[in-house]
Enzyme design. Structure first.
Site, PDB file in Angstrom:
ATOM      1  N   LYS A 199       0.931  -0.801   0.002  1.00 19.52           N
ATOM      2  CA  LYS A 199       0.465  -0.463   0.182  1.00 19.52           C
ATOM      3  C   LYS A 199       0.927   1.437   0.143  1.00 19.52           C
ATOM      4  CE  LYS A 199      -4.319  -2.192   1.851  1.00 19.52           C
ATOM      5  NZ  LYS A 199      -3.866  -3.217   2.357  1.00 19.52           N
TER       6      LYS A 199
HETATM    7  C1  PLP Z   1      -4.796  -4.491   1.993  1.00 24.97           C
HETATM    8  C2  PLP Z   1      -4.380  -5.880   1.548  1.00 24.97           C
HETATM    9  C3  PLP Z   1      -4.769  -6.762   0.443  1.00 24.97           C
HETATM   10  C4  PLP Z   1      -5.553  -6.250  -0.209  1.00 24.97           C
HETATM   11  O1  PLP Z   1      -5.622  -6.027  -0.926  1.00 24.97           O
HETATM   12  P1  PLP Z   1      -6.451  -5.006  -2.256  1.00 24.97           P
HETATM   13  O2  PLP Z   1      -6.262  -4.658  -2.938  1.00 24.97           O
HETATM   14  O3  PLP Z   1      -8.025  -4.820  -1.177  1.00 24.97           O
HETATM   15  O4  PLP Z   1      -7.604  -6.673  -2.813  1.00 24.97           O
HETATM   16  C5  PLP Z   1      -3.537  -8.463   0.258  1.00 24.97           C
HETATM   17  N1  PLP Z   1      -2.379  -8.405   1.302  1.00 24.97           N
HETATM   18  C6  PLP Z   1      -2.075  -7.382   2.499  1.00 24.97           C
HETATM   19  C7  PLP Z   1      -0.610  -7.487   3.057  1.00 24.97           C
HETATM   20  C8  PLP Z   1      -2.711  -6.089   2.486  1.00 24.97           C
HETATM   21  O5  PLP Z   1      -2.037  -4.842   2.914  1.00 24.97           O
END
Ligand code: PLP
Length: 430
Positions: free
Chosen positions: A107
């Protein structure tokens, strides 16, 4: 570039307006009006381009002329300040490690890009600020806090459920200070989310210029397409078909991958791997979209009962269910299966996957039976240390603490406790 609302009941807006608003006035998600494939010579020469150049070509049409080229390039440079290694875990199976950024989760890419876009759009507004309001079950909060730290003209308010995030996650979102404020909510993640939604609808908070930093915001979501291009660049010379598996919660990551495919990136198949929050796998089985309340699992960043980005994926396939199923599968796995996979990956391949990556691995292995000659890539979305309380007992290892994490562990937590929407509102107005 113009963006329209997927609820089709709001005016079209510019990139700038879509980023500032987050959600359309009819509560729909924004979607780009056109997606123009990149020229063939971009793909022919991709191995000669830097990550920054690739990212610039990929995102430019979505920004248009709303950010000058030189500044967009600067934003991309600052966004991509870390590596995206591809590790061969087994023959033909790769882990695309997205966790080498400041908060050690993928993210970071979207949060850094979005914060800098917002800062650019705010640069001339001396006396009005934007407030980014975000609910987190763990990872989003840290990435948003780090990505927006010190960004002029933007206040960040993060709501997290008290006692329900890991120590590391809590430190990452409560210790930075400056323009980052953490609210510790007496409740669960859904309560945080409800309060945030209520605030967005609250006319009396209009002057606060609230926006969201979840993947509903196009500036958080779109840059996630970059890493599919980076993996292609690294694997191109093998001249094989590529299958990607994304551990999916809100389906933002995989949806960005599908945009990359629309831009011409040759990806033969996508797998959305989920934990037992299986709304999309059930939809692919029986054609009925029936969201359920979320269930807690060891891959908690994917505990989402109603994935907000799935509507964007549906938009890209319109009603062509056949093409959709050709390009896309979705499989669900239990915690028990995830733990067994983590052990197997560790004992046989000597690779430490955390629970989200392991779910991605499981979905990939399942799909590869249909693509025996392809290369498979699963996204490893977080560093194992972020889930050490799950990883260490399962693998019976002690994980070293990386510098990024060490640096926040000794800082003092600062948070404000809230229990009702009125508390949140009073905080925002104070
Ligand atoms: C947010 C997150 C996901 C999921 O990603 P999306 O884009 O919401 O499908 C998967 N793994 C981790 C570690 C995350 O922080």
């Amino acid at each position: 570039m113009k963006y329209y609302s997927l609820n089709h009941n709001a005016p079209k807006v510019s990139f700038k307006e879509a980023v500032i608003q987050g959600l359309a006035t009819d509560k729909g998600l924004y979607f780009p009006k056109t997606i123009t494939p990149l020229p063939q010579d971009f793909f022919d020469n991709i191995e000669n381009l830097s990550n920054e150049e690739i990212a610039f070509h990929a995102i430019q049409q979505f920004v248009g002329d709303e950010i000058p080229t030189a500044i967009l390039k600067e934003i991309i440079d600052e966004t991509l300040c870390f590596d995206f290694p591809l590790v061969e875990v087994e023959k033909g199976i790769y882990s695309l490690e997205l966790f080498h950024g400041p908060t050690m989760a993928f993210k970071d890419v979207g949060a850094r890009f979005m914060s800098r876009c917002l800062a650019y759009f705010n640069k001339d507004k001396k006396d009005s600020k934007n407030t980014v309001l975000v609910a987190t079950s763990g990872d989003t909060g840290g990435a948003v806090a780090s990505g927006f730290l010190g960004v002029a003209g933007v206040e960040v308010v993060i709501l997290y459920p008290s006692g329900k995030v890991s120590d590391i996650q809590e430190k990452q979102l409560t210790t930075l200070g400056q323009n980052i404020k953490a609210l510790e909510v007496d409740g669960v993640f859904d309560d945080c989310q409800d309060m945030v939604k209520k605030a967005f609808l609250d006319e009396s908070l209009k002057h606060k210029n609230l926006t969201s930093a979840n993947s509903i915001n196009i500036a958080r979501w779109l840059p996630q397409m970059f890493y599919f291009f980076f993996a292609y660049k690294a694997l191109k010379k093998q001249n094989k078909e590529l299958v990607f598996s994304c551990p999916s919660g809100n389906f933002g990551n995989i949806c960005a991958g599908i945009i990359a495919k629309k831009l011409g990136l040759p990806i033969v198949h996508f797998v959305a791997s989920t934990n037992v929050n299986d709304t999309v796998p059930r939809f692919l089985e029986n054609g009925i979209y029936d969201p359920k309340p979320s269930i807690a699992t060891i891959s908690n960043a994917m505990d989402v009962g109603n994935p907000s980005n799935f509507i964007r994926i549906q938009e890209m396939y319109q009603n062509d269910l056949e093409q959709f199923k050709n390009d896309f599968s979705s499989y669900t796995f239990t915690d028990e299966e995830t733990k067994i996979a983590m052990k197997a990956i560790f004992e046989i391949d000597s690779y430490i996957a955390e629970p989200h990556g392991a779910v991605g691995y499981l979905g990939l292995k399942k799909e590869m039976k249909n693509y025996p000659n392809a290369i498979g890539i699963f996204l490893e979305t977080a560093h194992p240390i972020k889930f050490f309380d799950v990883v260490e007992p399962i693998l019976k290892v002690k994980l070293p603490i990386p510098a990024q994490i060490e640096s926040v562990m000794h800082k003092e937590k600062v948070s404000t406790k809230v229990s009702t929407y009125e508390d949140l509102k009073a905080f925002l107005e104070s």
